[in-house]
Design an enzyme around this catalytic site. Structure first.
Site, PDB file in Angstrom:
ATOM      1  N   TYR A  69      43.746  -2.351  -4.513  1.00  0.00           N
ATOM      2  CA  TYR A  69      43.426  -1.519  -5.665  1.00  0.00           C
ATOM      3  C   TYR A  69      42.856  -2.316  -6.833  1.00  0.00           C
ATOM      4  O   TYR A  69      42.257  -1.749  -7.727  1.00  0.00           O
ATOM      5  CB  TYR A  69      44.685  -0.779  -6.142  1.00  0.00           C
ATOM      6  CG  TYR A  69      45.040   0.407  -5.291  1.00  0.00           C
ATOM      7  CD1 TYR A  69      44.713   1.693  -5.680  1.00  0.00           C
ATOM      8  CD2 TYR A  69      45.697   0.236  -4.090  1.00  0.00           C
ATOM      9  CE1 TYR A  69      45.041   2.791  -4.895  1.00  0.00           C
ATOM     10  CE2 TYR A  69      46.027   1.324  -3.291  1.00  0.00           C
ATOM     11  CZ  TYR A  69      45.697   2.598  -3.698  1.00  0.00           C
ATOM     12  OH  TYR A  69      46.023   3.670  -2.915  1.00  0.00           O
ATOM     13  N   HIS A  75      41.236   9.634  -7.703  1.00  0.00           N
ATOM     14  CA  HIS A  75      42.074   8.505  -7.299  1.00  0.00           C
ATOM     15  C   HIS A  75      41.461   7.169  -7.707  1.00  0.00           C
ATOM     16  O   HIS A  75      42.168   6.170  -7.843  1.00  0.00           O
ATOM     17  CB  HIS A  75      42.313   8.524  -5.786  1.00  0.00           C
ATOM     18  CG  HIS A  75      43.413   7.615  -5.337  1.00  0.00           C
ATOM     19  ND1 HIS A  75      44.749   7.848  -5.609  1.00  0.00           N
ATOM     20  CD2 HIS A  75      43.380   6.437  -4.662  1.00  0.00           C
ATOM     21  CE1 HIS A  75      45.486   6.880  -5.103  1.00  0.00           C
ATOM     22  NE2 HIS A  75      44.682   6.016  -4.524  1.00  0.00           N
ATOM     23  N   ARG A 135      49.411   8.268  -9.800  1.00  0.00           N
ATOM     24  CA  ARG A 135      48.655   9.097  -8.883  1.00  0.00           C
ATOM     25  C   ARG A 135      48.555  10.515  -9.451  1.00  0.00           C
ATOM     26  O   ARG A 135      49.348  10.911 -10.303  1.00  0.00           O
ATOM     27  CB  ARG A 135      49.333   9.147  -7.512  1.00  0.00           C
ATOM     28  CG  ARG A 135      49.506   7.783  -6.847  1.00  0.00           C
ATOM     29  CD  ARG A 135      50.281   7.923  -5.551  1.00  0.00           C
ATOM     30  NE  ARG A 135      50.428   6.653  -4.860  1.00  0.00           N
ATOM     31  CZ  ARG A 135      51.440   5.810  -5.030  1.00  0.00           C
ATOM     32  NH1 ARG A 135      52.410   6.118  -5.893  1.00  0.00           N
ATOM     33  NH2 ARG A 135      51.507   4.681  -4.349  1.00  0.00           N
ATOM     34  N   HIS A 141      53.650  -0.179  -5.813  1.00  0.00           N
ATOM     35  CA  HIS A 141      53.338  -0.667  -4.470  1.00  0.00           C
ATOM     36  C   HIS A 141      54.480  -1.536  -3.960  1.00  0.00           C
ATOM     37  O   HIS A 141      55.054  -2.327  -4.703  1.00  0.00           O
ATOM     38  CB  HIS A 141      52.029  -1.472  -4.470  1.00  0.00           C
ATOM     39  CG  HIS A 141      50.810  -0.623  -4.632  1.00  0.00           C
ATOM     40  ND1 HIS A 141      50.136  -0.516  -5.821  1.00  0.00           N
ATOM     41  CD2 HIS A 141      50.164   0.178  -3.749  1.00  0.00           C
ATOM     42  CE1 HIS A 141      49.103   0.302  -5.666  1.00  0.00           C
ATOM     43  NE2 HIS A 141      49.111   0.741  -4.434  1.00  0.00           N
ATOM     44  N   LYS A 154      55.167   8.659  -3.858  1.00  0.00           N
ATOM     45  CA  LYS A 154      54.583   8.716  -2.521  1.00  0.00           C
ATOM     46  C   LYS A 154      55.390   7.898  -1.516  1.00  0.00           C
ATOM     47  O   LYS A 154      55.567   8.314  -0.367  1.00  0.00           O
ATOM     48  CB  LYS A 154      53.141   8.206  -2.573  1.00  0.00           C
ATOM     49  CG  LYS A 154      52.415   8.243  -1.242  1.00  0.00           C
ATOM     50  CD  LYS A 154      51.006   7.733  -1.381  1.00  0.00           C
ATOM     51  CE  LYS A 154      50.281   7.732  -0.039  1.00  0.00           C
ATOM     52  NZ  LYS A 154      48.891   7.205  -0.172  1.00  0.00           N
ATOM     53  N   ARG A 205      42.971   5.350 -10.629  1.00  0.00           N
ATOM     54  CA  ARG A 205      44.119   4.470 -10.386  1.00  0.00           C
ATOM     55  C   ARG A 205      43.632   3.041 -10.129  1.00  0.00           C
ATOM     56  O   ARG A 205      44.219   2.075 -10.624  1.00  0.00           O
ATOM     57  CB  ARG A 205      44.928   4.994  -9.197  1.00  0.00           C
ATOM     58  CG  ARG A 205      46.150   4.163  -8.809  1.00  0.00           C
ATOM     59  CD  ARG A 205      47.008   4.965  -7.857  1.00  0.00           C
ATOM     60  NE  ARG A 205      47.954   4.166  -7.091  1.00  0.00           N
ATOM     61  CZ  ARG A 205      49.161   3.803  -7.506  1.00  0.00           C
ATOM     62  NH1 ARG A 205      49.569   4.143  -8.710  1.00  0.00           N
ATOM     63  NH2 ARG A 205      49.966   3.104  -6.719  1.00  0.00           N
TER      64      ARG A 205
END
Length: 328
Positions: free
Chosen positions: A312, A277, A198, A303, A223, A280
């Protein structure tokens, strides 16, 4: 509706709210506060309730609550700088709304403001603003008081994107990087695509956590709150090796600097509807196309569930078609 709260002074404060109006009074004994509240409720039903003069100061406005939250609470959060900028914008551009007093603020007031915001910004932005608003109001209210913002329905957010870089777009972005005055943008974009990090993770990455011998980079804070070690591809290692180490951070840049720089590159490269973003998304999709399993890609991305990862990963249809025909 009456509420009885004990003040820090030890006194009991009774507050009666009715159709946007309110009246309050403090008592030494709780029983006297309850008695007064019952009488005030009867008066309210008869339309006799009045706002007590000098009862609440201007410090009980929504703007004061937001400013106090910005200065005392937001700095303790990981994304505190972003929260502070958001509150500053709310105080600057929504003065009619933020002038409302906490003692008369209603669900209808907040809902009206929410609907007006939805006409101008995305639902995800409104949800973030409502979350900040709820926190500020809750922080300013006495314990046990009703936070009306909490009762406001949040708009539905669907921010899934299936955007992939199209033919020639990456090359044009790299050419735009070569023309830009900020020479850190090219390695930043390359690392974003090669590592699937990120933006915030790239900007907080420090040299002491980079091991070019083992081809790894440690991210102590991410995150989701879990540290992870990111494998570095040969391209990533080459770009990192070429960077100077004059700063503790690999990329000594601010978030605003990167955002503005990326917008310059996007316009110069004539790439439409692309966000940082999205790189990613591109990176994770490329990892799957290279043959990595979803479990392996999950280790790279950080994740917590495969379901989140699948949001994603967007494979190019042309590549799937090519594989199907190659198998025949």
């Amino acid at each position: 509706m009456a509420t009885i709260n004990k003040r820090p002074s030890g006194k009991w404060q009774a507050t009666v709210r009715y159709q946007g109006r309110s009246s309050s009074k403090s008592f030494t004994k709780r029983v006297d506060a309850i008695k007064w509240a019952r009488e005030a409720e009867l008066q309210a039903e008869r339309g006799m309730i009045t706002q007590r003069k000098g009862g609440m100061s201007d410090k009980c406005t929504l703007s004061f609550a937001l400013a106090k939250y910005r200065d005392t609470v937001a700095p303790t959060h990981r994304s505190g700088d972003r929260e502070q900028r958001c509150i500053d914008a709310m105080l600057k551009h929504h003065q009619r709304f933020t002038r409302l007093r906490l003692d008369t603020l209603t669900v209808a007031d907040v809902s009206k403001w929410r609907d007006e915001r939805l006409q101008k910004v995305a639902a995800s932005t409104v949800v973030r603003e409502l979350t900040l608003l709820q926190g500020a109001v809750g922080h300013a209210l006495d314990a046990g008081a009703v936070n009306v913002v909490q009762q406001v329905k949040r708009p539905r957010v669907d921010d899934r994107r299936e955007l992939r870089l199209q033919a020639g777009e990456w090359q044009r972005l790299m050419q735009a990087c070569d023309q830009d005055r900020n020479k850190l943008l090219r390695p930043l974009l390359v690392l974003a695509v090669e590592t699937a990090m990120r933006r915030g993770e790239l900007l907080t990455m420090q040299w002491r956590h980079v091991d070019l011998q083992r081809c790894t980079a440690l991210l102590p804070k991410t995150k989701n709150g879990h540290a992870r070690t990111v494998p570095l591809s040969p391209v990533a290692v080459d770009f990192l090796s070429a960077l100077s180490r004059n700063d503790d951070h690999v990329f000594p840049l601010s978030g605003d600097c990167v955002q503005q720089g990326f917008e310059r590159l996007r316009r110069r490269a004539q790439v439409q509807d692309l966000r940082f973003h999205d790189l990613r998304h591109e990176a994770l999709s490329r990892l799957v196309e290279r043959g990595l399993s979803l479990i392996e890609v999950q280790q790279v991305s950080g994740h917590r569930t495969l379901q989140m990862l699948q949001r994603y990963v967007h494979l190019q249809t042309a590549d799937i078609v090519a594989k199907l025909h190659a198998a025949e």
